[in-house]
Design a protein around this motif. Structure first.
Motif, PDB file in Angstrom:
ATOM      1  N   GLN A   1       0.815  -1.217   0.000  1.00  0.00           N
ATOM      2  CA  GLN A   1       0.000   0.000   0.000  1.00  0.00           C
ATOM      3  C   GLN A   1       0.849   1.268   0.000  1.00  0.00           C
ATOM      4  O   GLN A   1       0.352   2.356  -0.298  1.00  0.00           O
ATOM      5  CB  GLN A   1      -0.923  -0.002   1.223  1.00  0.00           C
ATOM      6  N   TRP A   2       2.136   1.128   0.324  1.00  0.00           N
ATOM      7  CA  TRP A   2       3.028   2.290   0.346  1.00  0.00           C
ATOM      8  C   TRP A   2       3.843   2.411  -0.936  1.00  0.00           C
ATOM      9  O   TRP A   2       4.765   3.218  -1.012  1.00  0.00           O
ATOM     10  CB  TRP A   2       3.982   2.187   1.541  1.00  0.00           C
ATOM     11  N   ALA A   3       3.508   1.626  -1.945  1.00  0.00           N
ATOM     12  CA  ALA A   3       4.302   1.588  -3.171  1.00  0.00           C
ATOM     13  C   ALA A   3       4.416   2.947  -3.849  1.00  0.00           C
ATOM     14  O   ALA A   3       5.438   3.267  -4.456  1.00  0.00           O
ATOM     15  CB  ALA A   3       3.704   0.570  -4.144  1.00  0.00           C
ATOM     16  N   GLY A   4       3.371   3.749  -3.758  1.00  0.00           N
ATOM     17  CA  GLY A   4       3.383   5.039  -4.445  1.00  0.00           C
ATOM     18  C   GLY A   4       4.440   5.994  -3.940  1.00  0.00           C
ATOM     19  O   GLY A   4       4.926   6.849  -4.710  1.00  0.00           O
ATOM     20  N   LEU A   5       4.851   5.864  -2.682  1.00  0.00           N
ATOM     21  CA  LEU A   5       5.817   6.805  -2.106  1.00  0.00           C
ATOM     22  C   LEU A   5       7.196   6.688  -2.754  1.00  0.00           C
ATOM     23  O   LEU A   5       7.710   7.688  -3.280  1.00  0.00           O
ATOM     24  CB  LEU A   5       5.901   6.590  -0.590  1.00  0.00           C
TER      25      LEU A   5
ATOM     26  N   LEU B   1      10.654   8.880  -9.353  1.00  0.00           N
ATOM     27  CA  LEU B   1      10.348   9.554 -10.612  1.00  0.00           C
ATOM     28  C   LEU B   1      10.757  11.022 -10.551  1.00  0.00           C
ATOM     29  O   LEU B   1      11.292  11.571 -11.524  1.00  0.00           O
ATOM     30  CB  LEU B   1       8.860   9.426 -10.932  1.00  0.00           C
ATOM     31  N   GLY B   2      10.534  11.645  -9.393  1.00  0.00           N
ATOM     32  CA  GLY B   2      10.931  13.038  -9.222  1.00  0.00           C
ATOM     33  C   GLY B   2      12.428  13.226  -9.373  1.00  0.00           C
ATOM     34  O   GLY B   2      12.884  14.168 -10.047  1.00  0.00           O
ATOM     35  N   LEU B   3      13.211  12.337  -8.781  1.00  0.00           N
ATOM     36  CA  LEU B   3      14.670  12.420  -8.892  1.00  0.00           C
ATOM     37  C   LEU B   3      15.127  12.237 -10.341  1.00  0.00           C
ATOM     38  O   LEU B   3      16.042  12.913 -10.807  1.00  0.00           O
ATOM     39  CB  LEU B   3      15.329  11.358  -7.999  1.00  0.00           C
ATOM     40  N   MET B   4      14.476  11.319 -11.052  1.00  0.00           N
ATOM     41  CA  MET B   4      14.860  11.057 -12.439  1.00  0.00           C
ATOM     42  C   MET B   4      14.531  12.245 -13.345  1.00  0.00           C
ATOM     43  O   MET B   4      15.288  12.556 -14.267  1.00  0.00           O
ATOM     44  CB  MET B   4      14.149   9.802 -12.943  1.00  0.00           C
ATOM     45  N   LEU B   5      13.427  12.906 -13.083  1.00  0.00           N
ATOM     46  CA  LEU B   5      13.000  14.010 -13.945  1.00  0.00           C
ATOM     47  C   LEU B   5      13.686  15.326 -13.625  1.00  0.00           C
ATOM     48  O   LEU B   5      13.950  16.138 -14.530  1.00  0.00           O
ATOM     49  CB  LEU B   5      11.473  14.191 -13.833  1.00  0.00           C
ATOM     50  N   LEU B   6      14.007  15.555 -12.353  1.00  0.00           N
ATOM     51  CA  LEU B   6      14.477  16.870 -11.931  1.00  0.00           C
ATOM     52  C   LEU B   6      15.991  16.994 -11.828  1.00  0.00           C
ATOM     53  O   LEU B   6      16.510  18.106 -11.836  1.00  0.00           O
ATOM     54  CB  LEU B   6      13.847  17.230 -10.573  1.00  0.00           C
ATOM     55  N   SER B   7      16.696  15.870 -11.690  1.00  0.00           N
ATOM     56  CA  SER B   7      18.146  15.948 -11.482  1.00  0.00           C
ATOM     57  C   SER B   7      18.910  15.687 -12.775  1.00  0.00           C
ATOM     58  O   SER B   7      18.522  14.839 -13.589  1.00  0.00           O
ATOM     59  CB  SER B   7      18.582  14.950 -10.412  1.00  0.00           C
ATOM     60  N   GLN B   8      20.013  16.406 -12.956  1.00  0.00           N
ATOM     61  CA  GLN B   8      20.891  16.222 -14.112  1.00  0.00           C
ATOM     62  C   GLN B   8      22.090  15.336 -13.779  1.00  0.00           C
ATOM     63  O   GLN B   8      22.856  14.975 -14.670  1.00  0.00           O
ATOM     64  CB  GLN B   8      21.395  17.587 -14.602  1.00  0.00           C
TER      65      GLN B   8
ATOM     66  N   TRP C   1      24.249   9.963 -10.804  1.00  0.00           N
ATOM     67  CA  TRP C   1      24.049   9.118  -9.627  1.00  0.00           C
ATOM     68  C   TRP C   1      22.706   9.405  -8.948  1.00  0.00           C
ATOM     69  O   TRP C   1      22.076   8.494  -8.393  1.00  0.00           O
ATOM     70  CB  TRP C   1      25.203   9.281  -8.634  1.00  0.00           C
ATOM     71  N   VAL C   2      22.231  10.653  -9.032  1.00  0.00           N
ATOM     72  CA  VAL C   2      20.920  10.984  -8.466  1.00  0.00           C
ATOM     73  C   VAL C   2      19.818  10.355  -9.311  1.00  0.00           C
ATOM     74  O   VAL C   2      18.864   9.770  -8.791  1.00  0.00           O
ATOM     75  CB  VAL C   2      20.721  12.507  -8.377  1.00  0.00           C
ATOM     76  N   SER C   3      19.962  10.445 -10.628  1.00  0.00           N
ATOM     77  CA  SER C   3      18.981   9.844 -11.528  1.00  0.00           C
ATOM     78  C   SER C   3      18.947   8.325 -11.373  1.00  0.00           C
ATOM     79  O   SER C   3      17.874   7.706 -11.370  1.00  0.00           O
ATOM     80  CB  SER C   3      19.320  10.206 -12.971  1.00  0.00           C
ATOM     81  N   GLN C   4      20.132   7.715 -11.198  1.00  0.00           N
ATOM     82  CA  GLN C   4      20.199   6.267 -11.004  1.00  0.00           C
ATOM     83  C   GLN C   4      19.584   5.855  -9.664  1.00  0.00           C
ATOM     84  O   GLN C   4      18.924   4.813  -9.570  1.00  0.00           O
ATOM     85  CB  GLN C   4      21.648   5.807 -11.099  1.00  0.00           C
ATOM     86  N   SER C   5      19.777   6.696  -8.646  1.00  0.00           N
ATOM     87  CA  SER C   5      19.140   6.435  -7.360  1.00  0.00           C
ATOM     88  C   SER C   5      17.620   6.511  -7.490  1.00  0.00           C
ATOM     89  O   SER C   5      16.877   5.732  -6.879  1.00  0.00           O
ATOM     90  CB  SER C   5      19.624   7.445  -6.314  1.00  0.00           C
ATOM     91  N   GLY C   6      17.150   7.456  -8.313  1.00  0.00           N
ATOM     92  CA  GLY C   6      15.722   7.558  -8.580  1.00  0.00           C
ATOM     93  C   GLY C   6      15.192   6.312  -9.271  1.00  0.00           C
ATOM     94  O   GLY C   6      14.081   5.846  -8.971  1.00  0.00           O
ATOM     95  N   GLN C   7      15.995   5.760 -10.183  1.00  0.00           N
ATOM     96  CA  GLN C   7      15.592   4.527 -10.858  1.00  0.00           C
ATOM     97  C   GLN C   7      15.440   3.381  -9.862  1.00  0.00           C
ATOM     98  O   GLN C   7      14.498   2.585  -9.956  1.00  0.00           O
ATOM     99  CB  GLN C   7      16.618   4.153 -11.925  1.00  0.00           C
ATOM    100  N   VAL C   8      16.352   3.311  -8.896  1.00  0.00           N
ATOM    101  CA  VAL C   8      16.274   2.267  -7.872  1.00  0.00           C
ATOM    102  C   VAL C   8      15.000   2.420  -7.054  1.00  0.00           C
ATOM    103  O   VAL C   8      14.274   1.443  -6.805  1.00  0.00           O
ATOM    104  CB  VAL C   8      17.516   2.317  -6.956  1.00  0.00           C
TER     105      VAL C   8
END
Length: 323
Positions: A110-114, A120-127, A130-137
């Motif tokens: 039930q907490w999957a959305g968090l 997704l925010g990290l992937m879209l907002l960071s250039q 390593w931040v984008s890859q962390s967002g992917q994880v």
């Protein structure tokens, strides 16, 4: 058949999402770690004990014993890792893969959305890579939880279907249950998915603990298919590594099936008061840890026998350096 479609379609959706999330999560973790995983495998496998610890750590990180063992086989094939160095990693990978079943046993769907939203925010907002890859994880982790949640919700109506309950009761035959587990794992190419479904089904009281344990043992056999295929066409040392994985899993599974009643009693005693799904997740840990403890002292003997049975080709042996 129509009565089963409302169950099968959401179950299929959850399963596909779960399998995709496993691969997506693994790729994200590989991207973060880069070539360091290969360096760790070469550096921390000087003996069986350190090899086991390294295998546990890397498999827990990647959440895939098959990926770690296949990577190990590739390193052995290129002589970046010796056959004997690889054996500890194989044993450790079998323990590390139990982390996913422990994670699945938590009711966190039930907490999957968090984590999905944060990732997704990290992937879209960071250039930064390593931040984008962390967002992917994080996104992969959230999708994993969501897939589990969908499967758990989908199978709940099965409790009220007599045909399904009758078929599930047939899995109480340990050898038949193990065969089904192996077949499902080969089909899905993921022991984590097989064990995850077994944890969910037991949590919904559709599976007994002995039937869940038999499915889990079968999944351990089914996962050998990937590593054996990865060994084909490789060096003799790489092929021996794949055969060692099969030998170890077969030994553990046959012994476990022969002793499934006392093993089930042990799990119930050590997991007293735990929910049904958690008991199976604990059984997964106990099974693999006990198997490693029982065989670790015989690793040099098994390695010698495999080397005698499948020696290196002349072209694969290190050539003496001319003076």
């Amino acid at each position: 058949m129509k009565s089963y479609l409302p169950v099968l379609l959401p179950l299929l959706s959850g399963l596909v999402l779960f399998l995709f999330a496993l691969n997506y999560l693994s790729e994200g973790l590989k991207a973060i770690s880069g070539d360091r995983l290969k360096e760790w495998l070469g550096r921390f496998t000087r003996n069986v004990v350190t090899g086991i610890l390294t295998g546990v750590a890397i498999t827990t990180l990647l959440d895939s014993s098959s990926a770690v063992i296949i990577m190990t086989i590739a390193l052995v094939n290129t002589r970046a890792l010796s056959f004997r160095q690889a054996l500890g990693v194989v044993l450790g990978a079998n323990i590390g893969t139990t982390f996913s079943s422990q994670l699945i046993a938590f009711d966190i769907g039930q907490w999957a959305g968090l984590p999905m939203a944060v990732g997704l925010g990290l992937m879209l907002l960071s250039q930064r890579d390593w931040v984008s890859q962390s967002g992917q994880v994080l996104l992969g982790l959230g999708m994993l939880f969501l897939g589990l949640f969908l499967m758990e919700e989908a199978v709940e109506p099965l409790k009220h279907m007599p045909t399904v309950k009758t078929w599930m009761q047939g899995l109480d035959s340990a050898w038949w249950g193990a065969l089904i587990g192996a077949g499902v794992t080969v089909l899905l190419q993921s022991s984590s998915a097989t064990v995850g479904m077994a944890v969910i089904l037991e949590g919904q009281q559709l599976l007994t603990l002995p039937a869940g344990i038999a499915l889990m043992m079968g999944a351990e056999l089914g996962t050998c298919a990937d590593t054996l295929v990865a060994s084909i066409g490789r060096s003799r040392a790489a092929l021996r590594t794949g055969l060692f994985h099969l030998t170890f899993n077969l030994f553990s599974i046959v012994l476990g099936l022969l002793l499934i009643k006392p093993f089930t009693a042990l799990v119930q005693t050590l997991s007293a008061g735990a929910p049904a799904g958690r008991q199976l997740a604990n059984a997964h840990v106990f099974f693999n840890v006990i198997g490693v403890v029982l065989i670790v002292g015989f690793v040099p003997f098994i390695a010698t026998r495999l080397e005698q049975w499948l020696p290196d080709n002349h072209s694969e042996k290190p050539q003496p350096v001319a003076n």
